[in-house]
Design a protein around this motif. Structure first.
Motif, PDB file in Angstrom:
ATOM      1  N   TYR A  53       0.046   9.674  -4.271  1.00  0.00           N
ATOM      2  CA  TYR A  53      -0.544  10.340  -3.569  1.00  0.00           C
ATOM      3  C   TYR A  53       0.598  10.960  -2.454  1.00  0.00           C
ATOM      4  CZ  TYR A  53      -4.983   9.647  -5.407  1.00  0.00           C
ATOM      5  OH  TYR A  53      -6.784   9.016  -6.375  1.00  0.00           O
ATOM      6  N   ARG A  54       1.856  10.906  -2.647  1.00  0.00           N
ATOM      7  CA  ARG A  54       3.062  11.448  -2.459  1.00  0.00           C
ATOM      8  C   ARG A  54       2.813  13.359  -1.897  1.00  0.00           C
ATOM      9  NH1 ARG A  54       8.867  10.798  -4.664  1.00  0.00           N
ATOM     10  NH2 ARG A  54       8.080   8.914  -4.425  1.00  0.00           N
ATOM     11  N   GLY A  55       2.076  13.985  -3.173  1.00  0.00           N
ATOM     12  CA  GLY A  55       1.993  15.398  -2.588  1.00  0.00           C
ATOM     13  C   GLY A  55       0.964  16.058  -1.869  1.00  0.00           C
ATOM     14  N   THR A  56      -0.080  14.795  -2.116  1.00  0.00           N
ATOM     15  CA  THR A  56      -1.383  15.090  -1.582  1.00  0.00           C
ATOM     16  C   THR A  56      -1.688  14.001   0.545  1.00  0.00           C
ATOM     17  OG1 THR A  56      -2.465  14.569  -3.587  1.00  0.00           O
ATOM     18  CG2 THR A  56      -3.735  14.644  -1.781  1.00  0.00           C
ATOM     19  N   THR A  96       1.178  -1.261  -0.005  1.00  0.00           N
ATOM     20  CA  THR A  96      -0.178   0.529  -0.390  1.00  0.00           C
ATOM     21  C   THR A  96       0.600   1.234  -0.233  1.00  0.00           C
ATOM     22  OG1 THR A  96      -2.148  -1.461   1.001  1.00  0.00           O
ATOM     23  CG2 THR A  96      -1.450   1.048   1.419  1.00  0.00           C
ATOM     24  N   ILE A  97       1.751   1.540   0.313  1.00  0.00           N
ATOM     25  CA  ILE A  97       2.612   2.394   0.770  1.00  0.00           C
ATOM     26  C   ILE A  97       3.633   2.945  -0.412  1.00  0.00           C
ATOM     27  CG2 ILE A  97       4.744   3.005   2.082  1.00  0.00           C
ATOM     28  CD1 ILE A  97       3.782   2.042   4.796  1.00  0.00           C
ATOM     29  N   GLY A  98       3.561   2.067  -1.205  1.00  0.00           N
ATOM     30  CA  GLY A  98       4.653   2.524  -2.872  1.00  0.00           C
ATOM     31  C   GLY A  98       3.402   2.380  -3.482  1.00  0.00           C
ATOM     32  N   ALA A  99       2.453   1.358  -3.241  1.00  0.00           N
ATOM     33  CA  ALA A  99       1.411   2.556  -5.056  1.00  0.00           C
ATOM     34  C   ALA A  99       0.422   3.744  -4.648  1.00  0.00           C
ATOM     35  CB  ALA A  99       0.536   1.217  -4.632  1.00  0.00           C
ATOM     36  N   VAL A 100       0.352   3.885  -2.900  1.00  0.00           N
ATOM     37  CA  VAL A 100       0.205   4.974  -2.700  1.00  0.00           C
ATOM     38  C   VAL A 100       1.104   6.597  -2.794  1.00  0.00           C
ATOM     39  CG1 VAL A 100      -0.816   6.698  -0.855  1.00  0.00           C
ATOM     40  CG2 VAL A 100      -1.547   4.506  -1.254  1.00  0.00           C
ATOM     41  N   THR A 101       2.567   6.039  -2.826  1.00  0.00           N
ATOM     42  CA  THR A 101       3.190   7.409  -2.766  1.00  0.00           C
ATOM     43  C   THR A 101       3.842   6.756  -3.807  1.00  0.00           C
ATOM     44  OG1 THR A 101       3.896   6.638  -0.331  1.00  0.00           O
ATOM     45  CG2 THR A 101       5.779   7.404  -1.700  1.00  0.00           C
ATOM     46  N   GLN A 102       4.308   5.772  -4.737  1.00  0.00           N
ATOM     47  CA  GLN A 102       4.681   5.912  -6.186  1.00  0.00           C
ATOM     48  C   GLN A 102       3.832   6.161  -7.131  1.00  0.00           C
ATOM     49  OE1 GLN A 102       7.390   6.748  -6.620  1.00  0.00           O
ATOM     50  NE2 GLN A 102       7.906   6.336  -4.042  1.00  0.00           N
ATOM     51  N   GLY A 103       1.989   5.718  -6.556  1.00  0.00           N
ATOM     52  CA  GLY A 103       1.637   5.536  -7.681  1.00  0.00           C
ATOM     53  C   GLY A 103       1.881   4.249  -8.880  1.00  0.00           C
ATOM     54  N   VAL A 104       0.382   3.281  -9.566  1.00  0.00           N
ATOM     55  CA  VAL A 104       0.553   2.709 -10.434  1.00  0.00           C
ATOM     56  C   VAL A 104      -0.183   2.056 -11.139  1.00  0.00           C
ATOM     57  CG1 VAL A 104      -0.942   0.663  -8.459  1.00  0.00           C
ATOM     58  CG2 VAL A 104       0.950  -0.382  -9.455  1.00  0.00           C
ATOM     59  N   GLY A 105       0.403   1.482 -12.124  1.00  0.00           N
ATOM     60  CA  GLY A 105      -1.108   1.183 -13.496  1.00  0.00           C
ATOM     61  C   GLY A 105      -1.482   3.521 -13.671  1.00  0.00           C
ATOM     62  N   VAL A 106      -2.829   3.127 -13.827  1.00  0.00           N
ATOM     63  CA  VAL A 106      -3.410   4.169 -13.836  1.00  0.00           C
ATOM     64  C   VAL A 106      -3.770   5.457 -12.586  1.00  0.00           C
ATOM     65  CG1 VAL A 106      -5.150   3.844 -16.061  1.00  0.00           C
ATOM     66  CG2 VAL A 106      -5.942   3.531 -13.192  1.00  0.00           C
ATOM     67  N   MET A 107      -3.488   3.911 -11.320  1.00  0.00           N
ATOM     68  CA  MET A 107      -3.116   5.627 -10.200  1.00  0.00           C
ATOM     69  C   MET A 107      -2.111   6.098  -9.747  1.00  0.00           C
ATOM     70  SD  MET A 107      -3.482   3.656  -6.163  1.00  0.00           S
ATOM     71  CE  MET A 107      -2.991   4.340  -4.622  1.00  0.00           C
ATOM     72  N   PRO A 108      -2.963   7.521  -9.522  1.00  0.00           N
ATOM     73  CA  PRO A 108      -1.551   8.732  -9.525  1.00  0.00           C
ATOM     74  C   PRO A 108      -1.316   8.630  -8.231  1.00  0.00           C
ATOM     75  CG  PRO A 108      -3.762   9.293  -9.580  1.00  0.00           C
ATOM     76  CD  PRO A 108      -4.216   8.440  -8.835  1.00  0.00           C
ATOM     77  N   SER A 153      -0.535  13.054   3.321  1.00  0.00           N
ATOM     78  CA  SER A 153       1.744  13.138   4.578  1.00  0.00           C
ATOM     79  C   SER A 153       1.682  11.812   4.349  1.00  0.00           C
ATOM     80  CB  SER A 153       1.379  13.893   5.890  1.00  0.00           C
ATOM     81  OG  SER A 153       0.271  12.846   6.703  1.00  0.00           O
ATOM     82  N   PRO A 154       2.866  11.529   4.383  1.00  0.00           N
ATOM     83  CA  PRO A 154       3.676   9.684   4.980  1.00  0.00           C
ATOM     84  C   PRO A 154       3.052   9.546   6.156  1.00  0.00           C
ATOM     85  CG  PRO A 154       5.563  11.649   4.871  1.00  0.00           C
ATOM     86  CD  PRO A 154       4.374  12.203   4.513  1.00  0.00           C
ATOM     87  N   GLU A 155       2.596   9.786   7.264  1.00  0.00           N
ATOM     88  CA  GLU A 155       1.443   9.034   7.971  1.00  0.00           C
ATOM     89  C   GLU A 155       0.477   8.992   7.878  1.00  0.00           C
ATOM     90  OE1 GLU A 155       0.011  10.319  12.638  1.00  0.00           O
ATOM     91  OE2 GLU A 155       1.351  12.002  11.529  1.00  0.00           O
ATOM     92  N   GLN A 156      -0.316  10.065   6.858  1.00  0.00           N
ATOM     93  CA  GLN A 156      -1.309   9.512   6.559  1.00  0.00           C
ATOM     94  C   GLN A 156      -1.216   8.192   5.624  1.00  0.00           C
ATOM     95  OE1 GLN A 156      -2.472  13.378   4.668  1.00  0.00           O
ATOM     96  NE2 GLN A 156      -4.231  13.234   5.753  1.00  0.00           N
ATOM     97  N   ILE A 157      -0.209   8.285   5.101  1.00  0.00           N
ATOM     98  CA  ILE A 157      -0.392   6.909   3.977  1.00  0.00           C
ATOM     99  C   ILE A 157      -0.241   5.528   5.386  1.00  0.00           C
ATOM    100  CG2 ILE A 157       1.473   6.002   1.976  1.00  0.00           C
ATOM    101  CD1 ILE A 157       1.724   8.595   1.209  1.00  0.00           C
ATOM    102  N   GLU A 158       0.757   6.069   6.221  1.00  0.00           N
ATOM    103  CA  GLU A 158       1.626   4.557   6.331  1.00  0.00           C
ATOM    104  C   GLU A 158      -0.619   4.337   7.903  1.00  0.00           C
ATOM    105  OE1 GLU A 158       4.513   6.241   9.496  1.00  0.00           O
ATOM    106  OE2 GLU A 158       5.465   6.111   7.576  1.00  0.00           O
TER     107      GLU A 158
END
Length: 108
Positions: A68-71, A54-66, A73-78
């Motif tokens: 969310y690194r700029g949207t 999840t952290i990788g997909a949300v931070t880096q994006g995957v496929g059509v998913m952008p 925070s790291p804490e929210q992603i965790e």
């Protein structure tokens, strides 16, 4: 319908991220715990991603998913990663060491 899942404090915060981010995760993903039925991205109940995935997909994006690194925070992603792990019955190695495999103890 939703599953009766007792979430840790961190996962509860992650549930809010899932529901409140723009666009919210359920726009594209299916997840029973949130009664979400998005069909563009993978069904998270089937995928059952671990925290690292999840952290990788949300931070880096995957496929059509952008990314969310700029949207988010790291804490929210965790928090989101913890939520998805708990909501789909996948727990981290750290959680298993603290609570025992397969048990939900409420500790992150």
């Amino acid at each position: 319908g939703t599953r009766d899942v007792a979430l840790s404090k961190r996962a509860s915060a992650g549930r809010s991220v899932f529901l409140d981010s723009q666009p919210n995760c359920g726009t594209c993903h299916t997840l029973a715990e949130t009664n979400s039925h998005g069909a563009l991205g993978p069904n998270l109940d089937v995928l059952r991603p671990d925290e690292a995935t999840t952290i990788g997909a949300v931070t880096q994006g995957v496929g059509v998913m952008p990314s969310y690194r700029g949207t988010l925070s790291p804490e929210q992603i965790e928090d989101l990663a913890q939520f998805l792990a708990e909501a789909t019955g996948r727990t981290s190695a750290t959680h298993r060491r603290r609570c025992g495999r397969g048990r939900r103890c409420g500790k992150p």
